[in-house]
Write a protein that holds these residues in place. Structure first.
Motif: not given
Length: 185
Positions: A111-131
């Motif tokens: 699950l964690l790998k899938r979440q990481l592999q499919t993560i998308s920025q969406g409406n978040r700022n870059c810092l929140s996305y990277i965090e």
């Protein structure tokens, strides 16, 4: 001296925040030179000396262990306290919490790998996305499946908004001959 032995001042462990709580608690223990009691590197001596008298080193470590137990109980939610009530040492409590929240089950890792592999920025700022990506990566590390930095960067690049295409192109060009660290990214 009494003020240096106050309870930790950070949010109580509730479950999903285990990694953050663990890091904060370890820093707190290091500031009191007590990490060895929870990680097992500071073994407790025998309770009594060869002459039958109480070993002062045992007494001192026992007091430190009780301080840590107090801090552990004070730094977790009530629902978690009930799961560790029968444990007697800070190491036992520490290990039980780690075992509970550092699950290395195949389904959790997948699950964690899938979440990481499919993560998308969406409406978040870059810092929140990277965090958020770093959080998934850190959780995988705790589960014994660390993510290579270059793979993490690759996942981050693939999930950026389309408006970042010039950045992605420039980054790809800049890293064709050398790898950049996540901090440089």
């Amino acid at each position: 001296m009494a003020s240096s032995l106050q309870n930790p001042q950070f949010p109580k462990l509730d479950g999903p925040d285990y990694l953050t709580w663990r890091i904060q608690f370890l820093v707190f223990l290091r500031s009191h030179d007590m990490v060895g009691l929870v990680d097992g590197t500071n073994h407790a001596p025998a309770k009594t000396l060869s002459d039958g008298s109480m070993d002062p080193v045992f007494s001192s470590k026992s007091k430190k262990d009780n301080n840590i137990l107090n801090w552990l109980y004070a730094s977790i939610t009530e629902k978690l306290v009930s799961t560790i009530l029968n444990l007697e040492t800070s190491k036992q409590v520490w290990d039980a919490l780690q075992s509970r929240f550092s699950s290395t089950s195949q389904s959790r890792v997948a699950l964690l790998k899938r979440q990481l592999q499919t993560i998308s920025q969406g409406n978040r700022n870059c810092l929140s996305y990277i965090e958020e990506a770093k959080l998934f990566s850190n959780q995988l590390s705790v589960a014994g499946k660390p993510v290579e930095e270059q793979d993490l960067i690759s996942y981050l690049l693939s999930g950026l908004k389309p408006q970042f295409m010039p950045f992605i192109t420039a980054f790809t060009f800049a890293t064709r001959d050398k790898e950049l660290s996540l901090d440089d990214f």
